[in-house]
Structures are given as structure tokens and as C-alpha cells.
Design an enzyme around this catalytic site. Structure first.
Site, mmCIF file in Angstrom:
data_model
loop_
_atom_site.group_PDB
_atom_site.id
_atom_site.type_symbol
_atom_site.label_atom_id
_atom_site.label_comp_id
_atom_site.label_asym_id
_atom_site.label_seq_id
_atom_site.Cartn_x
_atom_site.Cartn_y
_atom_site.Cartn_z
ATOM 1 N N TRP A 40 49.744 47.671 20.312
ATOM 2 C CA TRP A 40 50.795 46.797 20.878
ATOM 3 C C TRP A 40 51.364 45.844 19.830
ATOM 4 O O TRP A 40 50.625 45.274 19.032
ATOM 5 C CB TRP A 40 50.153 45.976 22.000
ATOM 6 N N ASP A 43 55.985 39.405 19.289
ATOM 7 C CA ASP A 43 56.830 38.597 18.396
ATOM 8 C C ASP A 43 56.709 38.879 16.892
ATOM 9 O O ASP A 43 55.594 38.995 16.386
ATOM 10 C CB ASP A 43 56.468 37.115 18.519
ATOM 11 N N GLN A 59 52.748 39.791 16.158
ATOM 12 C CA GLN A 59 51.718 39.717 17.187
ATOM 13 C C GLN A 59 51.249 41.151 17.451
ATOM 14 O O GLN A 59 52.065 42.029 17.747
ATOM 15 C CB GLN A 59 52.290 39.089 18.463
ATOM 16 N N SER A 103 51.737 33.135 17.823
ATOM 17 C CA SER A 103 52.864 33.170 16.896
ATOM 18 C C SER A 103 52.925 31.971 15.966
ATOM 19 O O SER A 103 52.431 30.886 16.276
ATOM 20 C CB SER A 103 54.168 33.271 17.678
ATOM 21 N N ARG A 165 52.694 25.632 21.371
ATOM 22 C CA ARG A 165 52.530 26.784 20.465
ATOM 23 C C ARG A 165 53.785 27.141 19.674
ATOM 24 O O ARG A 165 54.860 26.645 19.932
ATOM 25 C CB ARG A 165 52.068 28.007 21.261
ATOM 26 N N ASP A 166 53.561 28.049 18.734
ATOM 27 C CA ASP A 166 54.585 28.706 17.928
ATOM 28 C C ASP A 166 55.204 27.758 16.894
ATOM 29 O O ASP A 166 56.410 27.503 16.894
ATOM 30 C CB ASP A 166 55.679 29.329 18.834
HETATM 31 C C1 FRU Z 1 56.245 34.764 22.947
HETATM 32 C C2 FRU Z 1 54.791 34.404 23.053
HETATM 33 C C3 FRU Z 1 54.477 33.194 22.197
HETATM 34 C C4 FRU Z 1 53.024 33.363 21.896
HETATM 35 C C5 FRU Z 1 52.890 34.857 21.771
HETATM 36 C C6 FRU Z 1 51.587 35.420 22.234
HETATM 37 O O1 FRU Z 1 56.521 36.088 23.256
HETATM 38 O O2 FRU Z 1 54.420 34.187 24.411
HETATM 39 O O3 FRU Z 1 54.774 31.961 22.816
HETATM 40 O O4 FRU Z 1 52.651 32.696 20.729
HETATM 41 O O5 FRU Z 1 53.946 35.420 22.530
HETATM 42 O O6 FRU Z 1 51.481 36.778 21.938
#
Ligand code: FRU
Length: 512
Positions: A40, A43, A59, A103, A165-166
Site C-alpha cells: 500500500w 501520501d 506512506q 507524513s 500531524r504532517d
Molecule cells: C493524509 C494522512 C496524513 C497522515 C497519513 C497517514 O492522507 O491521513 O494526515 O500523516 O495520511 O498515513
């Protein structure tokens, strides 16, 4: 003693190695989009030009074609077209990223490739909100093997914030800045999306500066988002761009048709103040476009890549052991208060045989053609002034028995329509973008084995709109036709190129 995350990294690497090039021959496996060798992908992460090469992390869950504890997959390229898969960069399992390396971004810190990502920890399986998210760092000298450095930012802007996050980091006037998405809750426990701004002198100690921007808490959920994911903040032309992926906006008319959106707000930046000057605008009009990341190429171009899929959309390729891919890299420009996106010019190196037809005129008729491969680039110029047809356009990836992907200009709606209701396995639905007010419409189309990307231009500007959707046709659905319904259609020029399979070529030449 070896740490859990080190063991997890070896396991992930084994799964990737075992997969080898097995999937490259699967019916829908892309020929020129970055795709995981197994399992899989979601991001794009850590996009960066570092020491002469482009790096793209993502990801990744290499053990099955479903979302699972997130790793960071890694690929690099010299030309943005041929991507070599590298060893898995990060695996979860340490106390600070036990349930996922979420991410984040990459920066070049004096020659050290530095990843800043979210460590995700599940506190209880009873609620999606019972999580802890902290920002972590990992570094690498060789650009391949990473050393985790642990937490660099533990505290969310408010103590009650769980979704945090991110991170996206950049350097400006010798200071490091970071934007991070976070969620607060109203009294009904409904979320409100925000982006926080932090500052640091050394990438390790971060100070909360302010909330750069947040959604309007006075609006009901649906008109406002409950979370803003994957923020990015950068300048383009004479503006600053806050790009992010809001969750929870309700569809209204042609807008917000996907489960979650991806778009931007333009404004002015006078550190530390961002003054928004436009409302939120979606970046792409297709079914499958999310969590886009942008980076600066070696020649200063701003380039964007998005996850070419969407949460909860059907993913028929799971049958074959993989799910998800990236969009083509797109160059960003700002024109008349709008971001326009065009595929990077490097894509031209994949062009093989060329077929050119100049001026095709149809009167309530069809013009059939056959493609010699599913990997195609098409340029079509449609003369709006000379055409009267109610609907005119292209049917692509047809099998002669009803399977087809339709892309056409609809004069009654003044829109360009992509209809994937009969595009093959599972996926359905219509998306559309405005028809430019122009004399000639340019359609620049990329077809891969399981996708279509359309860039729409007018007389002057390419890439005014893009429509990016996944399709899952049979591999021998290679017929196509131009068509005009009720009236004339004048196509000024119709060019087609068969494209090389860059993924196969890159795999055959790399060492993995
Ligand atoms: C966005 C997200 C991010 C997170 C990641 C987890 O698609 O939900 O916010 O970091 O995917 O896989």
C-alpha cells in the site's frame, strides 16, 4: 540489542525485496507513475532535490495492499521520470512512533538529509481520537540509510489536541519554520481544522509562534473542515500559498465531490503573519488527488506530486497485491490569482512513436483510432468557435463492447466532463471542470494502465484545470474515438504518442 523498529525495517525491506519486479507485469501496474513494488502507498512525503537527485518518500505498508502501521517508502530519480526504488527509509516501532511514521517532509541541513515526520501512537482502539501525535526527526548522510533522532516537537498548540500531524519545514532568513496540521473540538466534539506555525534555530527545539490559519468555528461541520492535513506553505509568483487537505467538507454543486479535498488559499506573508486573500480553491477536479506535496527543483521550478488515490475509493488492484500510486510531477505557476499545473517537461523523454492528425472535422459522427499500448500521451486542440456540437470529445480505453472512458466538452453545461462509469472494474462516477472562455481548448492527456490525467488549457495558458482519476480497464481495451453529438466538432490537431514504460526501465537498470 536490536530495536523493534530496526527489526521492523528489516522485515519491510524483505517484503519489498521478495516482491521484486513481480507486480510490474500486473494488468493495472503503472508504467510512468511512482508505485510501490508491493503493498500500500498513500501520501507523498519528504520531496526534495538533494545532492543532485530528486527524492520521494511515501506512506507505505509493504506487507499487504491495505493501510497499516505506516513506514516511509523511498524512491529517487535524476529526471523526475525514472524512479529507482530504494530500501525502506523508516519503520515504526519506537516509543515515539510505535504505531506509525506518519507524513512529513525533508530538508537539507548542511548536507544532512533530515526527515521531520509525525510519530503516531494509538492509546486505545475504542476511539479514533485516542491517539498521541508528536513530531520526530531522522537523519542520513548517504541519503539512503536513516538514523532516528527521536522527538523534536512534543507539545501540540493546546494540551487537549490529539490530532497534530504532517510537519512541513522550510528555512527563511536563517530561521527554520514549520507548519503542522491540528484539530481542536467545539462543545459538540466536532473538529475544527487548523495549521500551526513553529519556529526553531536548530531544527530540534521548536517554539509555537501562532496558529497560521484555522477554519471558521462558527460554520457548521460540512461548511468547515474537522481537520486540516498535510499543510505546505510557500511562495509562488508574488503570493504566498497555504496548501492543505481539509477533511469533512460537504459536496456542494461541482465542489468538494471527493471524500476529502486538497487545495489552497493565497495570501500575503509578513513573518509571522499570513493574511489570506482568497477563499479555499481545490487544486484538481478528478476523483483521486490528495495530500499533495511541493518542492523546489534544481532550476527553481515549484513541482507538486499528490497521492493519486483517495481514502475509501475502490482499489481494484488490491487483487494483485498493490494499491495507490503518485500523480505525475506537475510544475506550478500562479496566473491571475490561480495556481495552474502542467506536467513537467521531462515527461517528453518517454515519447516513442508519434501519430499526428491535423484537422479532424466531424458532423454528428465518430472518428475511430487504435492505440498500440495503454501508455499514451494525447494532445488535442478543439476549436470552440467553429464547433456547434452539443457534446464533443474522446472515448478512450474502449473494448468495443461498452467499456470506455469518456472525456468531452459539454456546451449545455459549459464544462469538460470525465465520465468513468464504464471505465472497467469497480470505479464509477463523473467529474468535471469549467470550460475555459476561449476560442481553442487544449486537452493534454496522460493515460497509464490505471489512470487518466487531463490538463486543460485555453489560447494562452496551459494547465488551467486538471482532472486526475484512476480507471481500471481491461488491458486490451485499446480502442478510441473522437466524437461529435448533435452538430459539428472541429479538432485542429490531434497528436498521440505511445510512452515508454519508465517503471520497467528503471527497475531493470537499478540494483534493488
Ligand atoms: C493524509 C494522512 C496524513 C497522515 C497519513 C497517514 O492522507 O491521513 O494526515 O500523516 O495520511 O498515513
Amino acid at each position: 540489542m536490536e530495536s523493534t523498529s530496526y527489526k521492523n525495517l528489516i522485515k519491510a525491506e524483505d517484503a519489498q525485496k521478495k516482491a521484486g519486479k513481480r507486480l510490474l507485469s500486473s494488468e493495472w501496474y503503472p508504467g510512468f507513475h511512482v508505485t510501490p513494488l508491493t503493498g500500500w502507498m498513500n501520501d507523498p512525503n519528504g520531496l526534495i532535490f538533494f545532492k543532485g537527485e530528486y527524492h520521494l518518500f511515501y506512506q507505505y505498508y509493504p506487507f499487504a495492499p491495505v493501510w497499516g502501521p505506516m513506514h516511509w517508502g523511498h524512491a529517487k530519480s535524476r529526471d523526475l521520470v525514472h524512479w529507482e526504488t530504494l530500501p525502506v527509509a523508516l519503520a515504526p516501532g519506537d516509543s515515539f512512533d510505535r504505531d506509525g511514521c506518519f507524513s512529513g517532509c525533508a530538508v537539507d541541513n548542511n548536507g544532512v538529509l533530515t526527515l521531520i515526520y509525525t510519530g503516531h501512537i494509538v492509546l486505545s482502539n475504542d476511539s479514533l481520537d485516542a491517539i498521541r501525535e508528536v513530531q520526530c526527526m531522522a537523519t542520513s548522510i548517504d541519503g539512503i540509510h536513516f538514523q532516528k533522532e527521536g522527538i523534536v516537537l512534543e507539545k501540540a498548540p493546546m494540551p487537549q489536541v490529539a490530532h497534530f500531524r504532517d510537519p512541513r519545514v522550510w528555512k527563511e532568513n536563517n530561521h527554520w519554520f514549520m507548519v503542522v496540521g491540528y484539530r481542536t473540538d467545539d462543545e459538540k466534539h466536532q473538529g475544527i481544522g487548523h495549521v500551526a506555525l513553529y519556529r526553531s534555530e536548530n531544527l530540534k527545539d521548536w517554539i509555537f509562534v501562532k496558529t497560521l490559519l484555522g477554519d471558521n468555528s462558527q460554520l457548521p461541520l460540512g461548511k468547515r473542515a474537522f481537520m486540516w492535513e498535510c499543510p505546505d506553505f510557500f511562495s509562488l509568483g508574488n503570493r504566498s500559498v497555504l496548501m492543505f487537505s481539509p477533511q469533512g467538507l460537504k459536496a456542494s454543486g461541482y465542489k468538494n465531490r471527493n471524500l476529502f479535498q486538497n487545495g489552497y488559499i493565497l495570501g500575503k506573508w509578513q513573518a509571522p503573519q499570513f493574511t489570506p486573500e482568497t477563499s479555499f480553491q481545490e487544486l484538481d477536479y478528478g476523483h483521486d488527488f490528495y495530500a499533495a506535496q511541493r518542492f523546489e527543483a534544481k532550476d527553481g521550478r515549484q513541482i507538486l506530486i499528490a497521492w493519486f488515490d483517495m481514502w475509501e475509493n475502490q482499489k481494484p488492484s488490491q487483487r494483485d497485491g498493490w494499491a495507490g500510486c503518485m500523480t505525475l510531477p506537475r510544475k506550478l505557476d500562479l496566473i491571475d490569482n490561480k495556481i495552474v499545473m502542467t506536467p513537467v517537461r521531462e515527461m517528453e523523454i518517454l515519447r516513442q512513436s508519434e501519430k499526428i492528425e491535423s484537422v479532424v472535422t466531424l458532423s454528428d459522427a465518430e472518428h475511430p483510432f487504435t492505440m498500440d499500448s495503454p501508455l499514451q500521451e494525447i494532445e488535442l486542440i478543439f476549436d470552440l468557435e467553429k464547433s456547434s456540437a452539443y457534446q464533443a470529445g474522446l472515448a478512450l480505453r474502449c473494448n468495443g463492447k461498452g467499456q470506455e472512458t469518456l472525456l468531452y466538452i459539454d456546451r449545455s453545461q459549459n464544462r469538460i466532463i470525465l465520465d468513468r462509469n464504464r471505465s472497467g472494474q469497480n470505479v464509477k462516477g463523473i467529474r468535471s471542470c469549467p470550460l475555459p472562455n476561449t476560442s481553442k481548448v487544449r486537452l493534454h492527456i496522460f493515460l497509464d494502465r490505471s489512470s487518466i490525467e487531463i490538463f486543460v488549457g485555453d489560447d494562452q495558458t496551459q494547465g488551467l484545470y486538471s482532472i486526475s482519476s484512476r480507471i481500471f480497464p481491461d488491458k486490451d481495451s485499446l480502442k478510441g474515438r473522437l466524437f461529435a453529438i448533435e452538430g459539428y466538432a472541429v479538432f485542429d490537431s490531434f497528436k498521440r504518442w505511445t510512452l515508454q514504460d519508465a517503471n520497467l526501465a528503471a527497475f531493470s537498470s537499478d540494483a534493488c
